[in-house]
Design an enzyme around this catalytic site. Sequence first.
Site, PDB file in Angstrom:
ATOM      1  N   GLU A 209       0.830  -1.212   0.000  1.00 38.71           N
ATOM      2  CA  GLU A 209       0.000   0.000   0.000  1.00 38.71           C
ATOM      3  C   GLU A 209       0.863   1.260   0.000  1.00 38.71           C
ATOM      4  O   GLU A 209       0.559   2.239  -0.683  1.00 38.71           O
ATOM      5  CB  GLU A 209      -0.941   0.021   1.218  1.00 38.71           C
ATOM      6  CG  GLU A 209      -2.021  -1.028   1.190  1.00 38.71           C
ATOM      7  CD  GLU A 209      -2.990  -0.845   0.045  1.00 38.71           C
ATOM      8  OE1 GLU A 209      -2.597  -1.179  -1.098  1.00 38.71           O
ATOM      9  OE2 GLU A 209      -4.115  -0.404   0.261  1.00 38.71           O
TER      10      GLU A 209
ATOM     11  N   THR B 242      -5.829   7.164  -5.218  1.00 34.30           N
ATOM     12  CA  THR B 242      -5.854   7.299  -3.758  1.00 34.30           C
ATOM     13  C   THR B 242      -4.835   8.327  -3.268  1.00 34.30           C
ATOM     14  O   THR B 242      -5.114   9.119  -2.363  1.00 34.30           O
ATOM     15  CB  THR B 242      -5.579   5.925  -3.102  1.00 34.30           C
ATOM     16  OG1 THR B 242      -6.624   5.043  -3.505  1.00 34.30           O
ATOM     17  CG2 THR B 242      -5.574   6.002  -1.589  1.00 34.30           C
TER      18      THR B 242
HETATM   19  N1  HSE Z   1      -8.537   4.797   4.075  1.00 35.28           N
HETATM   20  C1  HSE Z   1      -8.015   4.943   2.752  1.00 35.28           C
HETATM   21  C2  HSE Z   1      -8.377   6.334   2.243  1.00 35.28           C
HETATM   22  C3  HSE Z   1      -8.604   3.890   1.855  1.00 35.28           C
HETATM   23  O1  HSE Z   1      -9.531   6.720   2.427  1.00 35.28           O
HETATM   24  O2  HSE Z   1      -7.528   7.010   1.683  1.00 35.28           O
HETATM   25  C4  HSE Z   1      -8.165   3.976   0.430  1.00 35.28           C
HETATM   26  O3  HSE Z   1      -8.874   2.998  -0.327  1.00 35.28           O
END
Ligand code: HSE
Length: 319
Positions: A141, A194
Site C-alpha cells: 500500500e 488514492t
Molecule cells: N482509508 C483509505 C483512504 C482507503 O480513504 O484514503 C483507500 O482505499
Amino acid sequence: MTSIFAPLSGGRGVKVFAPATVANVVCGFDVLGFAVNEPGDEVIMRITNKPGIIISKITGDNGRLPLDPAKNTVSVSVQHYLQSIGRTDIGLDIELHKKMPIGSGLGSSSASTVAGLFAAKTLLGDDTDPAKLLPFARKGEEMACGHGHADNVAPALLGGFVLIRSYDPLDVIRLPHPKDLYCAIVFPDVDVPTREARQIIRNKILMKDAVTQWGNIAGLVSGLFMNDIDLIGRSMKDILVEPVRSMLIPDFYKMREMAMEMGAVSFGISGSGPSVFAFTRDEETARKITQKLQRHLTSIQIGSNTYVSDINDKGPKVL
Ligand code: HSE
C-alpha cells in the site's frame, strides 16, 4: 504441509483469489473496512529454480502496472515476506490477473498484494496466522499510494468486517456483522487515484467535529455487535472526509438521494472513491439500486460497473 525451511522443487504452483474491499465504511477513515465477494484479483505463482522474483505476465490492467519486480506492489510485498522468513533463496514466477478496476476505491492494489502474499504463504506451506502477513501487505500500500493504511489489506486478508484499533503497534480486530447486510457498489468510470484523494483532505479538525465523528464510529461498531441495522445506518455519516472527496464523484449527492429513497440503509464513498456503496437489508434492493444509479450515470454520459455482494467472511482463497 511442507516446512518453510524445506527445499522447494521448481514448477510447483498455486492460483489465489483475493477480494475487493470497502475501506472507511463512511465514518471510519483509515480504521474500518470490509471484504466483498466480487470483484477481486487473481495471482498465479510458481516456484522456479532461479532465486529471485519475476513477474512474467499481467493481464486486465491496460498496461498500467509495472512488470519490474522492484516497482510492483505484489512482488515488493512478497519480497519483504521472503526476507522476514529467511527464504530469499527461492525463485518465484508471478502472474497477476486484474479482475477489477484500478483506481476505483475498491482496494485494487490490496487485492493484488494480498493474493500474492497468500499465494507465497501457501506455496511455502507456511501455516502461521494470515494476520502475520499484514505488515508486508502494508508495504504494498505504501508503494501504491504513499501511505500504508490497513483498512483495505486487513479485510482482504482476514475477510469480514475489520477495525484497525491502532497502527502503532498494529492492532486489528475482526468485528461481527448482521448476516443479512448486502452491499450495492457502483464504480463510475472516472479516475480518482488514492494518493491524490488523500492529499486533498484536511489534516486539522475541530474538536466538535471529532466528537461527532467518534460518536458515529462507536455507533456503527455498536450496531455491528448488536445486529441493529437502523443504528448502523444512522451512524454511517462522515463530516470530515466525504464533504471534500464527494466533489470528485459525479452527482454523489444525487446518487445518495436516489439510493436512500429506494430503501438503502446507508450510502457513502468506498475507500477514496470514486466508487460509492450502499448497505441494504436484502439482495434485491441492492440490485435495484445499482441498476438505477447506473442508468443515472449513463444519462450524464458516465460509464460504470456495478457489483452486489454480501460481506465476504473468507478473504483470500486458493482456486
Ligand atoms: N482509508 C483509505 C483512504 C482507503 O480513504 O484514503 C483507500 O482505499
